[in-house]
Scaffold this motif. Structure first.
Motif, PDB file in Angstrom:
ATOM      1  N   LYS A 188     -18.087  -6.445  11.351  1.00 55.76           N
ATOM      2  CA  LYS A 188     -17.342  -5.397  12.043  1.00 55.76           C
ATOM      3  C   LYS A 188     -15.851  -5.505  11.730  1.00 55.76           C
ATOM      4  N   TRP A 189     -15.324  -6.755  11.794  1.00 55.26           N
ATOM      5  CA  TRP A 189     -13.903  -6.947  11.467  1.00 55.26           C
ATOM      6  C   TRP A 189     -13.625  -6.615  10.001  1.00 55.26           C
ATOM      7  N   LEU A 190     -14.572  -6.979   9.131  1.00 54.47           N
ATOM      8  CA  LEU A 190     -14.399  -6.674   7.707  1.00 54.47           C
ATOM      9  C   LEU A 190     -14.335  -5.172   7.493  1.00 54.47           C
ATOM     10  N   ALA A 191     -15.213  -4.435   8.191  1.00 57.70           N
ATOM     11  CA  ALA A 191     -15.193  -2.975   8.046  1.00 57.70           C
ATOM     12  C   ALA A 191     -13.881  -2.392   8.546  1.00 57.70           C
ATOM     13  N   GLN A 192     -13.358  -2.971   9.654  1.00 58.16           N
ATOM     14  CA  GLN A 192     -12.077  -2.471  10.170  1.00 58.16           C
ATOM     15  C   GLN A 192     -10.935  -2.746   9.191  1.00 58.16           C
ATOM     16  N   LEU A 193     -10.942  -3.953   8.593  1.00 59.32           N
ATOM     17  CA  LEU A 193      -9.887  -4.274   7.625  1.00 59.32           C
ATOM     18  C   LEU A 193      -9.969  -3.359   6.417  1.00 59.32           C
ATOM     19  N   LYS A 194     -11.196  -3.141   5.910  1.00 58.51           N
ATOM     20  CA  LYS A 194     -11.338  -2.262   4.746  1.00 58.51           C
ATOM     21  C   LYS A 194     -10.937  -0.823   5.085  1.00 58.51           C
ATOM     22  N   GLU A 195     -11.293  -0.406   6.314  1.00 57.75           N
ATOM     23  CA  GLU A 195     -10.874   0.938   6.713  1.00 57.75           C
ATOM     24  C   GLU A 195      -9.356   1.037   6.752  1.00 57.75           C
ATOM     25  N   ARG A 196      -8.712  -0.012   7.264  1.00 61.44           N
ATOM     26  CA  ARG A 196      -7.247  -0.002   7.316  1.00 61.44           C
ATOM     27  C   ARG A 196      -6.644  -0.052   5.916  1.00 61.44           C
ATOM     28  N   LEU A 197      -7.295  -0.853   5.013  1.00 65.25           N
ATOM     29  CA  LEU A 197      -6.755  -1.014   3.662  1.00 65.25           C
ATOM     30  C   LEU A 197      -6.951   0.238   2.825  1.00 65.25           C
ATOM     31  N   ASN A 255       1.633  -5.122   3.320  1.00 64.75           N
ATOM     32  CA  ASN A 255       0.509  -5.178   4.266  1.00 64.75           C
ATOM     33  C   ASN A 255      -0.831  -5.146   3.547  1.00 64.75           C
ATOM     34  N   GLN A 256      -0.917  -4.342   2.472  1.00 65.06           N
ATOM     35  CA  GLN A 256      -2.176  -4.287   1.723  1.00 65.06           C
ATOM     36  C   GLN A 256      -2.511  -5.645   1.107  1.00 65.06           C
ATOM     37  N   ASP A 257      -1.485  -6.335   0.590  1.00 64.06           N
ATOM     38  CA  ASP A 257      -1.736  -7.670   0.014  1.00 64.06           C
ATOM     39  C   ASP A 257      -2.232  -8.637   1.091  1.00 64.06           C
ATOM     40  N   LEU A 258      -1.599  -8.581   2.288  1.00 66.64           N
ATOM     41  CA  LEU A 258      -2.027  -9.481   3.368  1.00 66.64           C
ATOM     42  C   LEU A 258      -3.465  -9.181   3.811  1.00 66.64           C
ATOM     43  N   ASN A 265      -3.707   6.602   3.400  1.00 67.26           N
ATOM     44  CA  ASN A 265      -3.255   7.877   3.973  1.00 67.26           C
ATOM     45  C   ASN A 265      -1.771   7.824   4.307  1.00 67.26           C
ATOM     46  N   ASP A 266      -1.340   6.660   4.874  1.00 62.58           N
ATOM     47  CA  ASP A 266       0.100   6.517   5.174  1.00 62.58           C
ATOM     48  C   ASP A 266       0.935   6.592   3.902  1.00 62.58           C
ATOM     49  N   LYS A 267       0.423   5.925   2.855  1.00 63.96           N
ATOM     50  CA  LYS A 267       1.163   5.945   1.592  1.00 63.96           C
ATOM     51  C   LYS A 267       1.257   7.374   1.045  1.00 63.96           C
ATOM     52  N   ALA A 268       0.121   8.085   1.102  1.00 57.94           N
ATOM     53  CA  ALA A 268       0.126   9.466   0.606  1.00 57.94           C
ATOM     54  C   ALA A 268       1.072  10.331   1.428  1.00 57.94           C
ATOM     55  N   ALA A 269       1.093  10.093   2.761  1.00 57.05           N
ATOM     56  CA  ALA A 269       1.983  10.877   3.619  1.00 57.05           C
ATOM     57  C   ALA A 269       3.451  10.600   3.292  1.00 57.05           C
ATOM     58  N   ILE A 270       3.761   9.286   3.041  1.00 53.63           N
ATOM     59  CA  ILE A 270       5.149   8.934   2.712  1.00 53.63           C
ATOM     60  C   ILE A 270       5.551   9.530   1.366  1.00 53.63           C
ATOM     61  N   GLN A 271       4.637   9.453   0.392  1.00 53.30           N
ATOM     62  CA  GLN A 271       4.956  10.036  -0.917  1.00 53.30           C
ATOM     63  C   GLN A 271       5.193  11.539  -0.810  1.00 53.30           C
ATOM     64  N   LYS A 272       4.366  12.200   0.030  1.00 52.29           N
ATOM     65  CA  LYS A 272       4.590  13.627   0.249  1.00 52.29           C
ATOM     66  C   LYS A 272       5.940  13.863   0.918  1.00 52.29           C
ATOM     67  N   SER A 273       6.266  12.952   1.899  1.00 50.08           N
ATOM     68  CA  SER A 273       7.567  13.087   2.562  1.00 50.08           C
ATOM     69  C   SER A 273       8.707  12.897   1.573  1.00 50.08           C
ATOM     70  N   LEU A 274       8.518  11.959   0.611  1.00 51.80           N
ATOM     71  CA  LEU A 274       9.567  11.776  -0.416  1.00 51.80           C
ATOM     72  C   LEU A 274       9.741  13.028  -1.273  1.00 51.80           C
ATOM     73  N   GLU A 275       8.614  13.632  -1.626  1.00 50.17           N
ATOM     74  CA  GLU A 275       8.705  14.871  -2.408  1.00 50.17           C
ATOM     75  C   GLU A 275       9.372  15.978  -1.598  1.00 50.17           C
ATOM     76  N   ASP A 276       8.970  16.071  -0.307  1.00 47.94           N
ATOM     77  CA  ASP A 276       9.623  17.061   0.562  1.00 47.94           C
ATOM     78  C   ASP A 276      11.102  16.762   0.709  1.00 47.94           C
ATOM     79  N   ASN A 277      11.411  15.440   0.800  1.00 48.39           N
ATOM     80  CA  ASN A 277      12.811  15.040   0.931  1.00 48.39           C
ATOM     81  C   ASN A 277      13.620  15.429  -0.309  1.00 48.39           C
ATOM     82  N   LYS A 278      12.982  15.250  -1.451  1.00 52.61           N
ATOM     83  CA  LYS A 278      13.689  15.619  -2.698  1.00 52.61           C
ATOM     84  C   LYS A 278      13.979  17.117  -2.739  1.00 52.61           C
ATOM     85  N   ARG A 279      12.964  17.906  -2.373  1.00 50.76           N
ATOM     86  CA  ARG A 279      13.180  19.347  -2.340  1.00 50.76           C
ATOM     87  C   ARG A 279      14.200  19.735  -1.286  1.00 50.76           C
ATOM     88  N   ALA A 280      14.165  19.010  -0.126  1.00 57.49           N
ATOM     89  CA  ALA A 280      15.135  19.295   0.937  1.00 57.49           C
ATOM     90  C   ALA A 280      16.551  18.977   0.475  1.00 57.49           C
TER      91      ALA A 280
END
Length: 459
Positions: free
Chosen positions: A300-309, A250-253, A315-330
């Motif tokens: 406006k659309w550019l700002a929205q895309l950059k905010e999403r990127l 999604n980031q590449d797109l 933030n989603d990536k950081a959350a998933i990486q944290k979930s992976l670390e939690d998963n490993k500990r679990a």
């Protein structure tokens, strides 16, 4: 007594001067005396009018109806420019420009006359010219060139509007693709399905009368449950890794969309700067405002895309990486639990009914969560598809500015009829003849008066 009597005052009677009075007899005598002058003037003006009527060429009306292009704004199609604005642009810019170019091409420039009008309650512009038959083709060429100049000007505006809609539509389709991807919903409900399957399996095992009093079998089921949890954690880790890959894609797109938007913004700014150098009319200023509005929308659309990127996906990536670390500990913790369960197999006790109730609650909660996630996904997809349909409808419903039909020449002459010109000439001849008679009579009276008083003649 007589000295005190008042002196009588008698009113002065006014005696009119009858020398300047005019009677019908005098008028008749005057006309009879100067009848030759009257006839000469009247005949001369009449003959002049007859010559004009015979020599004046017949003229015809040439009309061209122009339909102003429309774009969907809100829910209704509206003209890309108001008819009054188009009329002003034609009269003050486009028509003079086209005539100027035609004069450069012609050996003997024609003195073109053309008018514009707006039919009541319409978005049409009507071009009208009066022309003899021998110059009809030249005027048709003039009308066609004016239509071409206007359509080119409006095509520039429509292209900017279309590019903005295409960008918005591409972004909406990217979001829809993410929504309808089976992996998206699967990732959302995978954990709940695992929990549901595990709880259902444990409930079935606890409901089996054969194992109610067998603590070892219950302990073994507990160990298997813990192993299933470990497998679920491993599956969850796989899903989380797939999510990371999806985010990278999604980031590449979005980066590609950002590059396209930045390119469009630069092009719009260059167009705005170039147009700003020639802003002379209110119409051109309105076009400037429209371009500026489109630039602001792109930004406006550019700002929205950059905010999403740079924010949302990161933030989603950081959350998933944290979930992976939690998963490993679990997983490590789950392995410890399995070891403890195997070590304390003979010490396990519990209440079968209480455990079943807990499992039923878990099953009900998991089923409700899965159903809610599926319903939310369907609503989101339907809403996004409706948005895409609206954008596509706006993109498909652009109507280009065009001439409704080719320039049409009236079937009958529209110039003043010859008999009307002749009647006007006769009327003017009579009036001028009367004036000439009175001037001649006045001149004679003045000359006579001067001679009677011993003064020199008018001559």
């Amino acid at each position: 007594m007589k000295e005190n009597q008042p002196v009588p005052v008698y009113p002065v009677q006014y005696i009119p001067n009858t020398d300047d009075e005019i009677s019908l007899v005098d008028i008749w005598l005057t006309f009879r005396k100067h009848r030759k002058l009257f006839l000469k003037v009247a005949a001369g003006v009449t003959l002049l009018g007859l010559a004009v009527a015979l020599l004046m060429p017949k003229s015809y009306d040439l009309r061209t109806s122009i339909e102003i292009g429309t774009a969907v704004r809100g829910d209704n199609p509206t003209p890309i420019e108001a008819p009054e604005t188009v009329k002003a642009k034609l009269e003050n810019s486009l028509i003079p420009m086209v005539i100027h170019h035609l004069h450069k091409e012609e050996d003997e420039p024609e003195d073109y006359k053309i008018s514009t009008s707006i039919p009541k309650k319409s978005s049409l512009i009507v071009l009208t010219s009066k022309t003899p038959l021998d110059t009809a083709d030249q005027y048709k060429n003039l009308h066609n060139r004016i239509v071409t100049a206007l359509t080119r000007d409006h095509a520039r505006i429509i292209n900017v509007l279309k590019k903005n809609l295409q960008t918005e539509l591409a972004l909406a389709r990217i979001i829809l693709d993410e929504m309808i991807d089976p992996a998206t919903l699967a990732a959302l409900i995978k954990e709940q399905e695992k929990t549901l399957e595990e709880a259902q399996a444990n409930l079935d095992a606890l409901s089996n009368p054969e194992i109610f009093g067998v603590q070892i079998k219950a302990a073994e089921n507990n160990i298997q449950s813990e192993k299933n949890k470990l497998a679920s954690l491993k599956d969850q880790a796989i899903i989380l890794n797939e999510k990371l890959k999806k985010i990278d894609t999604n980031q590449d797109l979005i980066k590609g969309q950002i590059q396209e938007l930045e390119t469009q913004i630069r092009e719009s700014i260059n167009l705005q700067r170039n147009a700003a150098q020639d802003v002379k009319t209110e119409t051109q200023a309105m076009a400037q405002l429209m371009i500026d509005s489109e630039i602001q929308q792109n930004r406006k659309w550019l700002a929205q895309l950059k905010e999403r990127l740079f924010i949302t996906l990161e933030n989603d990536k950081a959350a998933i990486q944290k979930s992976l670390e939690d998963n490993k500990r679990a997983q490590e913790l789950q392995q410890e639990r399995i070891a403890e369960a195997e070590a304390g197999l003979k010490e396990l006790t519990g209440s079968n009914i209480l455990e079943q109730n807990k499992l039923k609650a878990v099953i009900a909660e998991s089923e409700a969560t899965i159903q809610k996630l599926a319903n939310d996904q369907k609503r989101s997809i339907a809403t996004q598809q409706e948005t895409i349909g609206e954008l596509q409808g706006k993109l498909d419903n652009f109507v280009e500015t065009r001439a409704v039909v080719e320039p049409l020449l009236s079937t009958k002459p529209t110039s003043t009829p010859k008999r009307v010109i002749l009647l006007i000439a006769i009327f003017l001849g009579v009036i001028l003849g009367i004036v000439a008679v009175f001037i001649a009579e006045l001149r004679e009276k003045v000359r006579k008066n001067l001679l009677e008083n011993g003064k020199p003649d008018l001559a």
